[in-house]
Motif scaffolding. Structure first.
Motif, short mmCIF file in Angstrom:
data_model
loop_
_atom_site.label_atom_id
_atom_site.label_comp_id
_atom_site.label_asym_id
_atom_site.label_seq_id
_atom_site.Cartn_x
_atom_site.Cartn_y
_atom_site.Cartn_z
N ALA A 69 88.57 74.33 33.85
CA ALA A 69 87.37 74.11 34.65
C ALA A 69 86.17 73.74 33.79
N ALA A 70 86.19 74.14 32.52
CA ALA A 70 85.11 73.82 31.58
C ALA A 70 85.36 72.52 30.82
N ASP A 71 86.34 71.72 31.29
CA ASP A 71 86.74 70.49 30.62
C ASP A 71 87.18 70.76 29.18
N LEU A 72 87.94 71.84 29.02
CA LEU A 72 88.55 72.21 27.74
C LEU A 72 90.04 72.37 27.99
N PRO A 73 90.76 71.28 28.20
CA PRO A 73 92.13 71.36 28.71
C PRO A 73 93.11 72.01 27.74
N VAL A 74 93.92 72.89 28.29
CA VAL A 74 94.99 73.56 27.54
C VAL A 74 96.26 72.71 27.58
N HIS A 75 96.37 71.91 28.64
CA HIS A 75 97.53 71.01 28.79
C HIS A 75 97.01 69.57 28.92
N PRO A 76 96.40 69.04 27.85
CA PRO A 76 95.77 67.72 27.94
C PRO A 76 96.80 66.60 27.87
N SER A 77 96.36 65.41 28.20
CA SER A 77 97.18 64.22 27.97
C SER A 77 97.40 64.05 26.47
N THR A 78 98.43 63.29 26.14
CA THR A 78 98.63 62.94 24.74
C THR A 78 97.38 62.32 24.13
N PHE A 79 96.70 61.50 24.90
CA PHE A 79 95.54 60.78 24.36
C PHE A 79 94.37 61.72 24.11
N ARG A 80 94.14 62.66 25.00
CA ARG A 80 93.09 63.66 24.79
C ARG A 80 93.47 64.58 23.64
N ARG A 81 94.74 64.91 23.57
CA ARG A 81 95.21 65.89 22.58
C ARG A 81 95.22 65.33 21.17
N GLN A 82 95.52 64.04 21.03
CA GLN A 82 95.81 63.54 19.69
C GLN A 82 94.92 62.38 19.25
N THR A 83 93.75 62.26 19.87
CA THR A 83 92.76 61.30 19.38
C THR A 83 91.64 62.07 18.69
N MET A 84 91.31 61.68 17.47
CA MET A 84 90.16 62.28 16.81
C MET A 84 89.30 61.20 16.19
N ALA A 85 88.05 61.58 15.93
CA ALA A 85 87.09 60.60 15.43
C ALA A 85 86.13 61.25 14.45
N CYS A 86 85.73 60.49 13.44
CA CYS A 86 84.72 60.96 12.49
C CYS A 86 83.33 60.88 13.15
N THR A 87 82.30 61.21 12.39
CA THR A 87 80.93 61.25 12.92
C THR A 87 80.44 59.87 13.37
N GLY A 88 80.73 58.84 12.57
CA GLY A 88 80.36 57.49 12.95
C GLY A 88 78.89 57.17 12.75
N ILE A 89 78.50 55.97 13.19
CA ILE A 89 77.18 55.42 12.90
C ILE A 89 76.06 56.20 13.59
N GLU A 90 76.38 56.99 14.57
CA GLU A 90 75.34 57.77 15.25
C GLU A 90 74.54 58.61 14.27
N TYR A 91 75.22 59.19 13.26
CA TYR A 91 74.53 60.04 12.30
C TYR A 91 74.83 59.70 10.84
N CYS A 92 75.96 59.06 10.57
CA CYS A 92 76.43 58.92 9.18
C CYS A 92 75.88 57.67 8.51
N LYS A 93 75.38 57.82 7.29
CA LYS A 93 74.79 56.70 6.56
C LYS A 93 75.84 55.76 5.96
N LEU A 94 77.09 56.21 5.90
CA LEU A 94 78.15 55.36 5.37
C LEU A 94 78.84 54.54 6.45
N ALA A 95 78.61 54.88 7.70
CA ALA A 95 79.37 54.27 8.80
C ALA A 95 78.92 52.84 9.08
#
Length: 560
Positions: free
Chosen positions: A409-435
């Motif tokens: 209910a808090a959008d913190l799925p215990v049984h997520p899709s493969t895509f929700r479960r296994q996609t990750m991302a670095c900080t990116g250009i929003e904050y990182c000076k190297l991005a």
């Protein structure tokens, strides 16, 4: 154990041009080495408290701002509005904002509910409510002002947390299995060894001037969740021929622009020896590591040049003073995914519940809500994983269904899709000076699109999104690794996009992803590309064939 610098024998000499201390070459060969020689990074803490926090951003010495601040987890953020094409063009002071990212060090990923609430409170008071879980189990805050840093430290230290050596040329966070001590199948509980290394050496000036960052992992996890293959030093739980539980030692792993897998030394390390073996490996890196060129200063280059036999010889003779016994290789990783998402039984009969924040992005309110949910169901422990996920421990069997429902209910799925479960991302250009490109929002949109387009896809598939070539999000070891760069779209415009790596993996057949000549995509077209290649995999895969295995035999046309 503070390891003295020893002079090398004639047998071990290398050209002085690499700047190795053990060969007598102490004069700094670049600005970073000069900065560290002028003043130890650990000394900046008092200046932050006494001077910079009181006088403000403009009072900060540039050598501290862009150098020693990292020894306490502080990086200046990227100034808003600077596009990725200027990342490598502008001077640091042109990229700097007047705000900081602050990395909270969480060794072994272990947090109490009280610590989680404190991080939430600090985030709300001083960081505009931001909180990102990293793939090394830390939590990062943004929009921190220098005036707030002493108060943040005080709040964190009251509950046993800190930011010491969270960044910089130091021994960074020691990653460990979040289930240490509770997994019924674990080889050994590594939490005492992590705590031992932490208490003895973190903040010790014997190891606060290393040639570059130094990443450690200590774990007995049967799923190999700490990705020991890509750490500078890793201790992996094993059982020797006498039935004794201890560790197999790996050294010299790392990714970035020149990836290398760690190498086994073939030794058995008893639990009580782990701290001194760790100090020996760190000592070799400090004394023999290359300090001339920053891009060759990681331990992996020394290990690659020396080989494991010489590395072991120097470790035993010059740093330990005793020989390590031969030892077995680790068992293959337990089948399935490495992330500990889902509901699983603990050795004490209770359950742990792992859930999936989207690409590690949370905020102060969600951290508080996680703490509330854990406490409501009797847990005092919420741990972080190396996949930007979290685990609540110690849930009674009769409360599992209810806590799962509350997390969902808090959008913190215990049984997520493969895509929700296994996609990750670095900080990116929003904050990182190297991005160069944006990552978090791009990865989040990708998840949403793939869930909509491929609702029935359930096979393991890692998608790692990185904003630059440095591989903080481990692109080379992902099924689909995305390296941020500017690309030309169909209208001839330069836009955000990605170079694509396919079929990387760790475990039984560790290897880096396949690069297909010219294989790139714009950020806008990314969902179309991933959908296309995943559908090709579904059509062509043999029974039990993983995505990485399929990629190795697939025609190039099916990977485009």
């Amino acid at each position: 154990m503070t390891t003295p610098v020893r002079s090398a024998s004639r047998h071990h000499k290398r050209p002085r041009g690499e700047g190795q201390w053990a060969l007598g070459y102490r004069e700094p060969l670049n600005k970073n080495e000069e900065l560290k020689k002028n003043d130890d990074g650990l000394n900046v803490r008092q200046r932050i408290i006494d001077i910079y926090a009181k006088r403000g951003f403009d009072s900060i010495d540039p050598a501290d701002l862009r150098g020693r601040f990292r020894w306490y987890g502080l990086y200046t953020q990227r100034r808003p509005g600077i596009d990725g094409g200027k990342t490598a063009v502008l001077e640091p002071e042109e990229l700097d904002d007047r705000y900081f990212m602050l990395r909270i060090r969480i060794d072994g990923g272990r947090l109490t509910v009280d610590q989680l609430r404190t991080i939430a409170d600090v985030s709300r008071r001083y960081a505009r409510g931001t909180a990102d879980i990293t793939d090394r189990q830390n939590i990062q805050l943004h929009w921190v002002e220098i005036e707030s840093v002493p108060a943040i430290w005080e709040a964190l230290e009251r509950v046993g947390l800190d930011t010491t050596e969270a960044c910089g040329d130091t021994p960074r966070v020691i990653i460990g299995c979040p289930l240490a001590g509770i997994d019924a199948d674990e080889v050994i509980d590594a939490s005492p060894q992590i705590a031992d290394i932490r208490s003895r050496y973190i903040g010790d000036k014997a190891f606060s001037n290393l040639p570059r960052k130094f990443k450690s992992a200590v774990s007995g996890c049967p799923a190999h969740c700490t990705v020991h293959e890509i750490n500078d030093v890793a201790f992996v739980g094993v059982v020797n021929e006498d039935g004794e539980r201890g560790y197999d030692l790996w050294v010299g792993g790392g990714l970035s622009t020149n990836p290398m897998l760690a190498k086994r030394l073939g030794v058995f390390v008893a639990p009580e020896r782990v701290h001194e073996v760790w100090a020996g490996v760190a000592g070799i890196f400090r004394d023999y590591g290359y300090r001339r060129l920053r891009h060759r200063a990681r331990l992996k280059f020394l290990v690659n040049d020396w080989g494991v036999e010489r590395f072991r010889e120097v470790l035993e003779r010059e740093y330990l003073g005793y020989a390590l016994p031969e030892g077995p290789a680790p068992a293959p990783p337990r089948g399935g995914r490495r992330d500990h998402v889902g509901v699983h039984r603990q050795k004490d009969g209770n359950f742990y519940v792992g859930f999936a924040p989207k690409v590690g992005r949370l905020d102060a309110d969600r951290l508080d809500r996680i703490a509330d949910i854990a406490e409501r169901y009797g847990s005092r422990r919420v741990h972080t994983t190396t996949e930007q996920k979290m685990v609540i421990l110690d849930i009674a069997p009769d409360k599992v269904d209810d806590i799962v429902a509350d997390l969902e209910a808090a959008d913190l799925p215990v049984h997520p899709s493969t895509f929700r479960r296994q996609t990750m991302a670095c900080t990116g250009i929003e904050y990182c000076k190297l991005a160069i490109v944006e990552t978090k929002a791009t990865a989040s949109r990708l998840i949403d699109e793939l869930e909509r387009r491929l609702p029935g896809f359930a096979e393991p598939l890692t998608i790692n999104v990185n904003g630059c070539p440095n591989s903080c999000a481990r692109i080379q070891t992902a099924d689909i690794g995305l390296k941020g760069q500017l690309v030309v779209d169909e209208d001839g415009r330069q836009v955000e996009g990605f170079q694509i790596h396919l079929g990387g993996s760790l475990g039984v057949n560790s290897g880096f992803g396949r690069k297909v000549r010219g294989l790139k995509t714009t950020a806008k077209a990314l969902p179309d590309y991933v959908e296309r290649v995943v559908r090709n995999y579904e059509k062509q895969r043999a029974e039990g064939e993983t995505f990485a295995e399929w990629v190795q035999r697939a025609d190039e046309a099916d990977l485009r």
